[in-house]
Structure formats: C-alpha cells, structure tokens
Design a protein around this motif. Structure first.
Motif, PDB file in Angstrom:
ATOM      1  N   SER A 112       0.505  39.622 -25.955  1.00 16.95           N
ATOM      2  CA  SER A 112       0.673  38.515 -25.007  1.00 16.95           C
ATOM      3  C   SER A 112      -0.580  38.270 -24.184  1.00 16.95           C
ATOM      4  O   SER A 112      -1.174  39.200 -23.626  1.00 16.95           O
ATOM      5  CB  SER A 112       1.843  38.808 -24.067  1.00 16.95           C
ATOM      6  N   LEU A 113      -0.971  37.017 -24.110  1.00 16.61           N
ATOM      7  CA  LEU A 113      -2.055  36.604 -23.229  1.00 16.61           C
ATOM      8  C   LEU A 113      -1.555  35.538 -22.256  1.00 16.61           C
ATOM      9  O   LEU A 113      -2.326  34.785 -21.694  1.00 16.61           O
ATOM     10  CB  LEU A 113      -3.235  36.074 -24.051  1.00 16.61           C
ATOM     11  N   GLY A 114      -0.231  35.481 -22.118  1.00 21.68           N
ATOM     12  CA  GLY A 114       0.339  34.575 -21.127  1.00 21.68           C
ATOM     13  C   GLY A 114       0.620  33.187 -21.658  1.00 21.68           C
ATOM     14  O   GLY A 114       0.608  32.940 -22.868  1.00 21.68           O
ATOM     15  N   VAL A 115       0.838  32.286 -20.728  1.00 17.70           N
ATOM     16  CA  VAL A 115       1.224  30.913 -21.045  1.00 17.70           C
ATOM     17  C   VAL A 115       0.418  29.950 -20.190  1.00 17.70           C
ATOM     18  O   VAL A 115       0.362  30.092 -18.959  1.00 17.70           O
ATOM     19  CB  VAL A 115       2.729  30.681 -20.795  1.00 17.70           C
ATOM     20  N   ILE A 116      -0.213  28.975 -20.837  1.00 17.10           N
ATOM     21  CA  ILE A 116      -0.818  27.860 -20.111  1.00 17.10           C
ATOM     22  C   ILE A 116       0.278  26.827 -19.904  1.00 17.10           C
ATOM     23  O   ILE A 116       0.887  26.368 -20.875  1.00 17.10           O
ATOM     24  CB  ILE A 116      -1.973  27.225 -20.902  1.00 17.10           C
ATOM     25  N   GLY A 117       0.541  26.483 -18.686  1.00 13.93           N
ATOM     26  CA  GLY A 117       1.608  25.516 -18.420  1.00 13.93           C
ATOM     27  C   GLY A 117       1.591  25.099 -16.975  1.00 13.93           C
ATOM     28  O   GLY A 117       0.537  24.841 -16.411  1.00 13.93           O
ATOM     29  N   GLY A 118       2.761  25.051 -16.366  1.00  9.76           N
ATOM     30  CA  GLY A 118       2.833  24.686 -14.966  1.00  9.76           C
ATOM     31  C   GLY A 118       4.215  24.221 -14.595  1.00  9.76           C
ATOM     32  O   GLY A 118       5.211  24.536 -15.242  1.00  9.76           O
ATOM     33  N   LYS A 119       4.267  23.463 -13.511  1.00 10.72           N
ATOM     34  CA  LYS A 119       5.456  22.738 -13.127  1.00 10.72           C
ATOM     35  C   LYS A 119       5.013  21.301 -12.936  1.00 10.72           C
ATOM     36  O   LYS A 119       3.791  21.037 -12.881  1.00 10.72           O
ATOM     37  CB  LYS A 119       6.072  23.325 -11.857  1.00 10.72           C
ATOM     38  N   PRO A 120       5.922  20.322 -12.895  1.00 10.16           N
ATOM     39  CA  PRO A 120       5.479  18.915 -12.848  1.00 10.16           C
ATOM     40  C   PRO A 120       4.377  18.674 -11.818  1.00 10.16           C
ATOM     41  O   PRO A 120       4.508  19.065 -10.659  1.00 10.16           O
ATOM     42  CB  PRO A 120       6.769  18.176 -12.498  1.00 10.16           C
ATOM     43  N   ASN A 121       3.299  18.066 -12.267  1.00 13.50           N
ATOM     44  CA  ASN A 121       2.121  17.708 -11.465  1.00 13.50           C
ATOM     45  C   ASN A 121       1.176  18.877 -11.187  1.00 13.50           C
ATOM     46  O   ASN A 121       0.142  18.684 -10.554  1.00 13.50           O
ATOM     47  CB  ASN A 121       2.517  17.094 -10.109  1.00 13.50           C
ATOM     48  N   VAL A 122       1.534  20.078 -11.627  1.00 16.87           N
ATOM     49  CA  VAL A 122       0.771  21.267 -11.244  1.00 16.87           C
ATOM     50  C   VAL A 122       0.582  22.169 -12.457  1.00 16.87           C
ATOM     51  O   VAL A 122       1.556  22.569 -13.094  1.00 16.87           O
ATOM     52  CB  VAL A 122       1.508  22.056 -10.137  1.00 16.87           C
ATOM     53  N   ALA A 123      -0.665  22.522 -12.791  1.00 18.85           N
ATOM     54  CA  ALA A 123      -0.950  23.451 -13.881  1.00 18.85           C
ATOM     55  C   ALA A 123      -1.058  24.863 -13.328  1.00 18.85           C
ATOM     56  O   ALA A 123      -1.675  25.096 -12.281  1.00 18.85           O
ATOM     57  CB  ALA A 123      -2.233  23.065 -14.599  1.00 18.85           C
ATOM     58  N   LEU A 124      -0.458  25.830 -14.054  1.00 21.83           N
ATOM     59  CA  LEU A 124      -0.450  27.222 -13.630  1.00 21.83           C
ATOM     60  C   LEU A 124      -0.696  28.114 -14.839  1.00 21.83           C
ATOM     61  O   LEU A 124      -0.434  27.718 -15.975  1.00 21.83           O
ATOM     62  CB  LEU A 124       0.898  27.593 -12.994  1.00 21.83           C
ATOM     63  N   TYR A 125      -1.159  29.330 -14.579  1.00 19.17           N
ATOM     64  CA  TYR A 125      -1.348  30.318 -15.638  1.00 19.17           C
ATOM     65  C   TYR A 125      -0.300  31.404 -15.457  1.00 19.17           C
ATOM     66  O   TYR A 125      -0.366  32.205 -14.527  1.00 19.17           O
ATOM     67  CB  TYR A 125      -2.752  30.899 -15.584  1.00 19.17           C
ATOM     68  N   PHE A 126       0.675  31.429 -16.355  1.00 16.65           N
ATOM     69  CA  PHE A 126       1.765  32.390 -16.279  1.00 16.65           C
ATOM     70  C   PHE A 126       1.355  33.685 -16.985  1.00 16.65           C
ATOM     71  O   PHE A 126       0.978  33.666 -18.157  1.00 16.65           O
ATOM     72  CB  PHE A 126       3.026  31.811 -16.923  1.00 16.65           C
ATOM     73  N   ILE A 127       1.451  34.810 -16.275  1.00 16.12           N
ATOM     74  CA  ILE A 127       0.973  36.082 -16.822  1.00 16.12           C
ATOM     75  C   ILE A 127       2.094  37.097 -17.018  1.00 16.12           C
ATOM     76  O   ILE A 127       1.843  38.197 -17.520  1.00 16.12           O
ATOM     77  CB  ILE A 127      -0.117  36.702 -15.925  1.00 16.12           C
ATOM     78  N   GLY A 128       3.325  36.757 -16.634  1.00 15.90           N
ATOM     79  CA  GLY A 128       4.393  37.726 -16.800  1.00 15.90           C
ATOM     80  C   GLY A 128       5.724  37.161 -16.368  1.00 15.90           C
ATOM     81  O   GLY A 128       5.858  35.979 -16.045  1.00 15.90           O
ATOM     82  N   CYS A 129       6.722  38.037 -16.357  1.00 21.05           N
ATOM     83  CA  CYS A 129       8.054  37.607 -15.939  1.00 21.05           C
ATOM     84  C   CYS A 129       8.824  38.794 -15.388  1.00 21.05           C
ATOM     85  O   CYS A 129       8.528  39.955 -15.678  1.00 21.05           O
ATOM     86  CB  CYS A 129       8.814  36.966 -17.103  1.00 21.05           C
ATOM     87  N   VAL A 130       9.816  38.474 -14.576  1.00 19.16           N
ATOM     88  CA  VAL A 130      10.773  39.445 -14.065  1.00 19.16           C
ATOM     89  C   VAL A 130      12.105  38.724 -13.989  1.00 19.16           C
ATOM     90  O   VAL A 130      12.246  37.733 -13.286  1.00 19.16           O
ATOM     91  CB  VAL A 130      10.343  40.026 -12.699  1.00 19.16           C
ATOM     92  N   GLY A 131      13.065  39.195 -14.780  1.00 17.43           N
ATOM     93  CA  GLY A 131      14.335  38.474 -14.872  1.00 17.43           C
ATOM     94  C   GLY A 131      14.102  37.067 -15.384  1.00 17.43           C
ATOM     95  O   GLY A 131      13.410  36.859 -16.375  1.00 17.43           O
ATOM     96  N   VAL A 169       3.927  42.221 -17.421  1.00 15.18           N
ATOM     97  CA  VAL A 169       2.644  41.550 -17.186  1.00 15.18           C
ATOM     98  C   VAL A 169       1.810  41.690 -18.455  1.00 15.18           C
ATOM     99  O   VAL A 169       1.354  42.789 -18.794  1.00 15.18           O
ATOM    100  CB  VAL A 169       1.891  42.153 -15.986  1.00 15.18           C
ATOM    101  N   LEU A 170       1.677  40.599 -19.188  1.00 17.26           N
ATOM    102  CA  LEU A 170       0.892  40.577 -20.432  1.00 17.26           C
ATOM    103  C   LEU A 170       1.162  41.805 -21.303  1.00 17.26           C
ATOM    104  O   LEU A 170       0.254  42.558 -21.663  1.00 17.26           O
ATOM    105  CB  LEU A 170      -0.608  40.466 -20.126  1.00 17.26           C
ATOM    106  N   GLY A 171       2.441  41.987 -21.633  1.00 23.09           N
ATOM    107  CA  GLY A 171       2.821  43.030 -22.563  1.00 23.09           C
ATOM    108  C   GLY A 171       3.031  44.402 -21.965  1.00 23.09           C
ATOM    109  O   GLY A 171       3.441  45.329 -22.673  1.00 23.09           O
ATOM    110  N   LYS A 172       2.768  44.576 -20.677  1.00 25.89           N
ATOM    111  CA  LYS A 172       2.970  45.869 -20.028  1.00 25.89           C
ATOM    112  C   LYS A 172       4.257  45.834 -19.200  1.00 25.89           C
ATOM    113  O   LYS A 172       4.492  44.889 -18.448  1.00 25.89           O
ATOM    114  CB  LYS A 172       1.783  46.219 -19.123  1.00 25.89           C
ATOM    115  N   ARG A 173       5.034  46.899 -19.320  1.00 28.44           N
ATOM    116  CA  ARG A 173       6.292  46.997 -18.594  1.00 28.44           C
ATOM    117  C   ARG A 173       6.130  47.857 -17.340  1.00 28.44           C
ATOM    118  O   ARG A 173       5.546  48.942 -17.392  1.00 28.44           O
ATOM    119  CB  ARG A 173       7.376  47.596 -19.493  1.00 28.44           C
ATOM    120  N   TYR A 174       6.655  47.352 -16.232  1.00 30.61           N
ATOM    121  CA  TYR A 174       6.592  48.071 -14.967  1.00 30.61           C
ATOM    122  C   TYR A 174       7.973  48.123 -14.320  1.00 30.61           C
ATOM    123  O   TYR A 174       8.854  47.321 -14.628  1.00 30.61           O
ATOM    124  CB  TYR A 174       5.630  47.374 -14.000  1.00 30.61           C
TER     125      TYR A 174
END
Length: 403
Positions: free
Chosen positions: A258-277, A54-59
């Motif tokens: 990291s401050l995340g990603v401005i993006g989304g999925k088709p037709n929908v904007a989302l703010y991505f703040i992290g990843c898992v796998g 999550v924004l550069g932090k590992r959990y």
C-alpha cells in the motif's frame, strides 16, 4: 480538566473564547495558551481497540500511539507554497494556493515511493537527520524549475495534457503526469504504470518492469525488475462513495504494498495514508507555507525548511465523506512483491466482493478498448473561474465508468 468528548471540547473552547474576551494582559493569555496546549490531547488517532493501518503497517491505538505518530511524521508532507519562481515565465503564478492540492498529493505519493525504494518502508525521520539520500529525494520536489518533480514541472507537463497552469487536476491527470516525468529521472530507478478502465493487466506490467541485461564477459543474461509504482484510478460512485466499496478501501490500506490513496472530499484533494475502522487517515496539503530550500541541511534556515515537509499529526474523516474519484496506489519493489500483490487482490478484493473495485487479468481482452492514456479529468476551468461562486466543484475523472 482535559475534555474527553466533542461536547466537552465545545464547552472548553467556549470557555477559552470567554477568557480571551475578559483578559487584556498578553502575558496572561500566553500562559493560558501554554496550559491549553499541554492539556489538550491531539484528536488525530481515536482511542479504540480497532487496528490502525498506516500504509500496510498495523498498530494498536492504545499501546502504539507514539509509534503511529512517528510513522505519520516520517511521511513527506507537501503543501501549498507561496513566493516561488513564476511558473511558465515572469508573468506566471508564484503560488499554488487554491489550485495545486491534487498536484501536491501526487508529489506526496511519489515521494513516499522513493523513500520506500531508497530508504525502506521502516525508515523514520527525525529533525536532526542529515541522511544524504533522504535530502536528495526531498530536493527533487522543491519549488524550482530544475527539480524534476516540482510544482513547476508537474503543472507544465499537465498543460501538455490539456490542463492549463492554474487548473485543478483530478487523480487520473496527476497520475498520467507523474508517469511521464519519472521517465526523465534515471536516479530514481522507478517506473509508473497507470491501470486503465479499472483493470490491472499483468502482462503490461511485466513487459514494463522486467528487463534483460547481458552479464559482462559472458553470453548470459540476467532479468532485472524495475521497481513499480502502480496507480489505479477509480470512480467509486456518482457524487459520493458507494458503501459497497468500504471494505475494499479498508483492505487496500492493509496490503504490504500500500502506498495510500490520492483522493479527497468534494472541492478538496487529500492524501490518504491509512484507516481505522470506517475512518480514513490523511495528510492535508491545504497549508500555505513560504517557499524554502533544504539543500544539504547545513544552516538553521535549511533545518527549518526540512521541518516544513513533515506534519506532526494526521487528520481523519469517515470513508463515506471521501470524493468517489480516487486513485489507489501500490509500490512493488520486487517481482515477488508484485506477485504477492496480485494474489492479495484476487483473495481480498475480487473473490469475496460482489462488486470488486477493480479487476486483474493476465492479458488484455481482445475486444478491450482502453481509455486513452492522455485522457484528462473533467472540468476545464481555472481557479479564478470559481472565485465568488458557491464553491461547488467535483474534481472528477469523467472517463471512468461509474460502477
């Protein structure tokens, strides 16, 4: 019995619907719902041994689930609102439902940059907080004409770039708008650089962020670094993410900057703040809430208003379901942060990858002709133009080269 997988969950909800059809007593229904809420585990973070970033932090998802959720709820969550002062005059729009999701995602990125700058990356929110710096940051995003980063200011600044109020923004447009607005806010002490044509030019950023100031009573000068929000708009495929970029996207969430990603999925904007796998974790602005004011958080209404800016649980989707039009965001509070960022881009994103997501160089190539700063995203259409259609709309940045 607590459902442990998707099949069991579907069966569980079928039983719930059957129960509600067969019982008319409202007290019984409310008791049933209370039991349901107590037994269903939120599906925000998977139970996995893979690291959660999550924004550069590992959990660790097994041992740190409460810490992960506390980190998520501490992010400023900005959503659709209704019944605000009309944008652009008495006949203007009073809600951004259906068109403002990318604007809200831009607000979330900027709010997180200000929190990181003025409160620190480790700052955590709780419902009783009365921190005046936090409240000052929040007021800058309230839905009013006076707030420097309100939906009003962003929409009207977007109009100067060719996006009429009520039109969708793409990641590049919202980045360019925020870049312009931040110049009018001296308190924030932040500068925004939008990297064009998939290239971070170091000399441009140094010129922007490094300032020389004379010391009082002396002929000496000191060099100060102005904190940087770096936004890198990218096109990572035609209509879907090219799998060659999965590794790069994952690595970006691991950067300390990291401050995340401005993006989304088709037709929908989302703010991505992290990843898992191979899944990305996001905050969703598609919840319409009533307009409210936090002010100094002295009344019950203002305390409740504060809670509407925090999402209890994040959501997640597979990386390949993301729209390929994205903007990678990084925050460099100090010059050392920026130098470290440049080194990590080279070692993690460029050297090991056959097709790097973006490049980094010290000076502009002589033959380089970058995209105009005020270039905007494809699709000059208002929300009303798409009502009653199939809903197909790709919020894209057509001026970026498809890699």
């Amino acid at each position: 019995m607590r459902p442990e997988n998707q099949t069991q969950k579907r069966q569980f909800f079928k039983q719930m619907r059957r129960f509600f059809r067969n019982h008319n007593d409202m007290a019984v229904k409310l008791k049933y719902l209370a039991c349901l809420e107590a037994t269903l585990e939120p599906d925000d973070i998977p139970k996995t041994t893979e690291p959660v970033w999550v924004l550069g932090k590992r959990y660790n998802a097994i041992h740190d689930i409460n810490k992960i959720r506390q980190d998520v709820v501490s992010k400023v969550w900005i959503t659709y609102r209704k019944n605000f002062i009309p944008i652009g005059g008495n006949e203007g729009l009073t809600s951004d439902k259906g068109w403002g999701c990318m604007l809200r995602c831009g607000q979330m990125v900027l709010a997180q940059a200000l929190v990181s700058l003025h409160l620190g990356r480790d700052w955590l929110w709780d419902p009783q907080t009365a921190d005046q710096t936090y409240l000052k940051i929040l007021r800058k995003f309230q839905d009013s004409r006076q707030a420097p980063y309100s939906i009003h200011q962003i929409a009207l600044m977007g109009a100067s770039l060719g996006k009429a109020v009520g039109q969708w923004f793409g990641p590049n447009t919202v980045a360019q708008v925020l870049k312009k607005l931040v110049k009018y806010d001296e308190w924030s002490k932040l500068t925004i650089h939008v990297a064009l044509d998939n290239t971070v030019v170091v000399s441009d950023i140094i010129e922007l962020c490094l300032t020389k100031n004379k010391l009082d009573g002396a002929n000496l000068t000191k060099t100060d670094w102005k904190p940087l929000l770096l936004i890198v708009p990218l096109r990572l495929g035609l209509t879907e993410i090219n799998p060659i970029y999965i590794s790069g996207i994952q690595k970006c969430f691991q950067f300390k900057q990291s401050l995340g990603v401005i993006g989304g999925k088709p037709n929908v904007a989302l703010y991505f703040i992290g990843c898992v796998g191979k899944e990305v974790i996001y905050l969703d602005p598609h919840h319409t809430q009533k307009t409210c004011t936090v002010d100094d958080k002295m009344t019950d209404e203002q305390i409740e208003a504060d809670s509407t800016y925090h999402c209890k649980y994040a959501s997640r989707i597979n990386i390949l379901r993301m729209d390929p039009s994205v903007a990678m965001c990084f925050f460099c509070k100090t010059e050392a942060d920026f130098n470290e960022f440049c080194q990590r881009v080279k070692s993690d994103l460029i050297d090991p990858e056959k097709e790097p997501m973006f490049e980094i160089c010290y000076n502009k190539p002589k033959e380089w002709s970058p995209t105009l700063e005020n270039a905007v995203d494809a699709g000059n259409a208002s929300f009303s133009d798409f009502q009653g259609t199939s809903g197909k709309f790709f919020d894209s940045d057509h001026e970026f080269e498809i890699l």
